[in-house]
Design a protein around this motif. Structure first.
Motif, PDB file in Angstrom:
ATOM      1  N   ALA A   1      19.015  17.018  -7.480  1.00 44.74           N
ATOM      2  CA  ALA A   1      18.520  17.515  -8.868  1.00 44.74           C
ATOM      3  C   ALA A   1      19.418  17.979  -9.618  1.00 44.74           C
ATOM      4  CB  ALA A   1      17.643  18.556  -8.474  1.00 44.74           C
ATOM      5  N   GLN A   2      19.539  17.922 -10.931  1.00 44.70           N
ATOM      6  CA  GLN A   2      20.631  18.424 -11.858  1.00 44.70           C
ATOM      7  C   GLN A   2      21.063  19.907 -11.456  1.00 44.70           C
ATOM      8  OE1 GLN A   2      19.675  17.854 -15.832  1.00 44.70           O
ATOM      9  NE2 GLN A   2      21.660  18.034 -16.494  1.00 44.70           N
ATOM     10  N   GLY A   3      22.437  20.226 -11.252  1.00 48.27           N
ATOM     11  CA  GLY A   3      22.722  21.324 -10.968  1.00 48.27           C
ATOM     12  C   GLY A   3      22.588  21.876  -9.457  1.00 48.27           C
ATOM     13  N   LYS A   4      21.980  21.123  -8.578  1.00 51.54           N
ATOM     14  CA  LYS A   4      21.920  21.386  -7.069  1.00 51.54           C
ATOM     15  C   LYS A   4      22.582  20.683  -6.215  1.00 51.54           C
ATOM     16  CE  LYS A   4      17.413  23.379  -7.957  1.00 51.54           C
ATOM     17  NZ  LYS A   4      15.873  23.507  -7.489  1.00 51.54           N
ATOM     18  N   GLU A   5      22.642  20.985  -4.782  1.00 51.51           N
ATOM     19  CA  GLU A   5      23.418  20.084  -3.969  1.00 51.51           C
ATOM     20  C   GLU A   5      22.339  19.047  -3.437  1.00 51.51           C
ATOM     21  OE1 GLU A   5      26.226  23.687  -2.038  1.00 51.51           O
ATOM     22  OE2 GLU A   5      24.884  22.563  -0.728  1.00 51.51           O
ATOM     23  N   ARG A   6      22.997  17.830  -3.026  1.00 53.19           N
ATOM     24  CA  ARG A   6      22.426  16.719  -2.555  1.00 53.19           C
ATOM     25  C   ARG A   6      21.449  17.171  -1.088  1.00 53.19           C
ATOM     26  NH1 ARG A   6      25.240  11.100  -2.324  1.00 53.19           N
ATOM     27  NH2 ARG A   6      25.525  11.724  -4.469  1.00 53.19           N
ATOM     28  N   GLU A   7      20.267  16.698  -1.392  1.00 50.85           N
ATOM     29  CA  GLU A   7      19.205  17.446  -0.049  1.00 50.85           C
ATOM     30  C   GLU A   7      18.769  16.084   0.533  1.00 50.85           C
ATOM     31  OE1 GLU A   7      16.230  19.780  -1.299  1.00 50.85           O
ATOM     32  OE2 GLU A   7      15.193  18.204  -2.486  1.00 50.85           O
ATOM     33  N   PHE A   8      18.447  16.220   1.935  1.00 49.66           N
ATOM     34  CA  PHE A   8      17.855  15.289   2.651  1.00 49.66           C
ATOM     35  C   PHE A   8      16.409  15.152   2.500  1.00 49.66           C
ATOM     36  CE2 PHE A   8      16.786  12.988   6.389  1.00 49.66           C
ATOM     37  CZ  PHE A   8      15.429  13.686   6.876  1.00 49.66           C
ATOM     38  N   VAL A   9      15.900  13.878   2.273  1.00 51.36           N
ATOM     39  CA  VAL A   9      14.455  13.818   2.404  1.00 51.36           C
ATOM     40  C   VAL A   9      13.821  13.067   3.423  1.00 51.36           C
ATOM     41  CG1 VAL A   9      12.905  12.182   0.714  1.00 51.36           C
ATOM     42  CG2 VAL A   9      14.957  13.407  -0.332  1.00 51.36           C
TER      43      VAL A   9
END
Length: 123
Positions: A39-47
């Protein structure tokens, strides 16, 4: 290995989308495949992640019960079916391939990445 993600778009809350990621240049069945989002402004996260055969899957708690990862090793494609979408699911979604079959949930352990596809969920 080249990965091409598609299927993103704009959808209302409660709606569904199916993302696809097609691989070329390698032996698709040799790779564990994962989906991540940023998401904008956030770190990449596992889905979600799926084993080489497709027999094993694992999901982030935030999407469990709403998203389903699957793969077709004949079509060299991994899918992410997203149902009951929420505004907080808005992000760029990336597919990734992992060579070592660690079944990783950490992005740094993945070897190849697609270009990302934008998913926007309106409230």
């Amino acid at each position: 290995v080249q990965l091409q993600a598609s299927g993103g778009g704009l959808v209302q809350a409660g709606g569904s989308l199916r993302l696809s990621c097609t691989a070329s240049g390698g032996t698709f069945g040799n790779y564990v495949m994962g989906w991540f989002r940023q998401a904008q402004g956030k770190e990449r996260e596992f889905v979600a992640v799926i084993s080489r055969s497709g027999s094993r899957t694992y999901y982030a708690d935030s999407v469990k019960g709403r998203f389903t990862i699957s793969r077709d090793n004949v079509r060299n494609t991994v899918y992410l079916q997203m149902n009951s979408l929420k505004p907080e699911d808005t992000a760029v979604y990336y597919c990734a391939a992992e060579i070592e079959s660690i079944f990783a949930t950490t992005s740094r352990l993945y070897d190849y990445w697609g270009q990302g596809t934008q998913v926007t969920v309106s409230s």
